[in-house]
Scaffold this motif. Structure first.
Motif, PDB file in Angstrom:
ATOM      1  N   LEU A 250      87.159 132.697   5.892  1.00 46.74           N
ATOM      2  CA  LEU A 250      86.194 133.082   6.929  1.00 46.74           C
ATOM      3  C   LEU A 250      85.197 131.966   7.200  1.00 46.74           C
ATOM      4  O   LEU A 250      84.682 131.842   8.320  1.00 46.74           O
ATOM      5  N   MET A 251      84.907 131.148   6.194  1.00 50.31           N
ATOM      6  CA  MET A 251      84.091 129.955   6.435  1.00 50.31           C
ATOM      7  C   MET A 251      84.816 129.012   7.389  1.00 50.31           C
ATOM      8  O   MET A 251      84.216 128.434   8.308  1.00 50.31           O
TER       9      MET A 251
ATOM     10  N   HIS B  80      82.595 139.191  15.541  1.00 51.30           N
ATOM     11  CA  HIS B  80      82.191 139.738  14.250  1.00 51.30           C
ATOM     12  C   HIS B  80      83.203 139.299  13.195  1.00 51.30           C
ATOM     13  O   HIS B  80      84.399 139.542  13.341  1.00 51.30           O
ATOM     14  N   LEU B  81      82.747 138.679  12.125  1.00 50.21           N
ATOM     15  CA  LEU B  81      83.617 138.247  11.028  1.00 50.21           C
ATOM     16  C   LEU B  81      83.067 138.808   9.723  1.00 50.21           C
ATOM     17  O   LEU B  81      81.907 138.562   9.374  1.00 50.21           O
TER      18      LEU B  81
ATOM     19  N   ILE C 118      85.217 128.792  15.450  1.00 54.88           N
ATOM     20  CA  ILE C 118      84.340 129.303  16.519  1.00 54.88           C
ATOM     21  C   ILE C 118      83.490 128.169  17.082  1.00 54.88           C
ATOM     22  O   ILE C 118      83.354 128.016  18.308  1.00 54.88           O
ATOM     23  N   ALA C 119      82.925 127.361  16.194  1.00 54.16           N
ATOM     24  CA  ALA C 119      82.084 126.250  16.655  1.00 54.16           C
ATOM     25  C   ALA C 119      82.899 125.210  17.421  1.00 54.16           C
ATOM     26  O   ALA C 119      82.479 124.735  18.480  1.00 54.16           O
TER      27      ALA C 119
ATOM     28  N   GLN D  69      84.516 130.266  10.906  1.00 54.37           N
ATOM     29  CA  GLN D  69      83.258 129.882  11.556  1.00 54.37           C
ATOM     30  C   GLN D  69      83.376 128.487  12.168  1.00 54.37           C
ATOM     31  O   GLN D  69      82.857 128.240  13.273  1.00 54.37           O
ATOM     32  N   ASP D  70      84.060 127.593  11.473  1.00 57.47           N
ATOM     33  CA  ASP D  70      84.279 126.251  12.028  1.00 57.47           C
ATOM     34  C   ASP D  70      85.105 126.319  13.303  1.00 57.47           C
ATOM     35  O   ASP D  70      84.847 125.589  14.263  1.00 57.47           O
TER      36      ASP D  70
ATOM     37  N   HIS E 192      90.884 132.868  17.918  1.00 53.09           N
ATOM     38  CA  HIS E 192      90.058 132.106  18.858  1.00 53.09           C
ATOM     39  C   HIS E 192      90.471 132.396  20.301  1.00 53.09           C
ATOM     40  O   HIS E 192      89.637 132.365  21.214  1.00 53.09           O
TER      41      HIS E 192
ATOM     42  N   GLY F 121      80.685 130.707  20.325  1.00 59.40           N
ATOM     43  CA  GLY F 121      79.536 131.406  19.761  1.00 59.40           C
ATOM     44  C   GLY F 121      78.935 132.434  20.698  1.00 59.40           C
ATOM     45  O   GLY F 121      78.471 133.493  20.259  1.00 59.40           O
TER      46      GLY F 121
ATOM     47  N   ASN G 101      91.640 131.873   9.687  1.00 57.58           N
ATOM     48  CA  ASN G 101      90.725 130.926  10.335  1.00 57.58           C
ATOM     49  C   ASN G 101      90.859 130.986  11.860  1.00 57.58           C
ATOM     50  O   ASN G 101      90.605 130.019  12.553  1.00 57.58           O
TER      51      ASN G 101
END
Length: 256
Positions: free
Chosen positions: A125-126, A143-144, A132-133, A129-130, A104, A138, A99
């Motif tokens: 990987l979900m 690339h993930l 990254i947000a 994405q959190d 990051h 963003g 994660n």
């Protein structure tokens, strides 16, 4: 580490000294048996482990039981790589990115589009994405990608300056590590390097519940050499507050 954690003597002694950990270990043993019966190979098995762990706590799933520890371990990885050659212009592949505990920081440091993170677990990987947000990354266009194996078949030749894998080989049997060594040189630029951590033993190599694998340094160095990769033990990593050891593998400029 010289003793085998898989030995009955070690397990009984550890249980006697740590009675509160007996019940969690029994739960882990039951889960291991269930997943082992329902999966076809180690990657599928560990994907199930990560799905289970991520559902409870994504940061715990990557080995950080507090957010403070998650941040500290990510910073430790990042600082070490920057001190040892990572530049903003580098293209970086992170195997087992999780994660984005360290990812990051890599994403924020590298030029836009230069970070590639892969993982066998779609669930983690979900959570990436959190991350990254939450960190407003963003615009860096990371690339993930979920993967089935470590063959890197979808990635281009000689693309990456740096490859990184933290706490991946500590959960991998030797055939998975060999698969990685057999293919990683192709995606690395000549002179590129690959840092990975592993659980080191000076005694018998062993595994515990198919989740924790212990290797001798010379075993991994010899295996890398089999595929034309030069490997060396990173002594200075040992001074950092982490239980694993680190090896750096380099693709010689004239390889392949």
């Amino acid at each position: 580490m010289k003793r085998s954690r898989s030995s009955l003597v070690h397990q009984v002694t550890y249980a006697f000294k740590n009675p509160r950990k007996i019940l969690p270990h029994l739960r882990r043993l039951a889960r291991d048996t269930w997943f082992r019966l329902r999966t076809r190979d180690h990657v599928a098995y560990y994907r199930a482990v990560m799905k289970s762990d991520t559902a409870r706590d994504p940061e715990g799933a990557v080995g950080s039981h507090t957010h403070r520890r998650w941040l500290a371990l990510g910073r430790m990885q990042f600082d070490y790589l920057v001190e040892h050659g990572l530049k903003p212009e580098c293209r970086m592949l992170e195997i087992g990115c999780g994660n984005l505990r360290a990812g990051h920081l890599f994403i924020g440091y590298l030029h836009t589009g230069n970070y590639y993170g892969i993982d066998i677990s779609p669930d983690i990987l979900m959570a990436a994405q959190d991350t990254i947000a939450e960190h407003g990354l963003g615009d860096k266009l990371p690339h993930l990608t979920p993967v089935r194996d470590l063959r890197f078949a979808f990635l281009p030749d000689e693309h990456f300056d740096v490859v990184h894998a933290h706490s991946v080989f500590s959960h991998s049997p030797l055939d998975v590590i060999e698969e990685c060594f057999a293919h990683v040189g192709r995606v690395m630029k000549p002179g590129g390097w690959f840092d990975f951590t592993f659980d080191r033993t000076e005694g018998k190599e062993h595994q515990v519940l198919r989740e924790d694998f212990y290797y001798r340094t010379e075993t991994l160095i010899a295996l890398a050499s089999k595929y034309g990769l030069q490997a060396r033990f990173m002594d200075d990593w040992e001074r950092l507050p982490h239980k694993q050891s680190k090896i750096r593998v380099t693709r010689p400029a004239d390889a392949l």
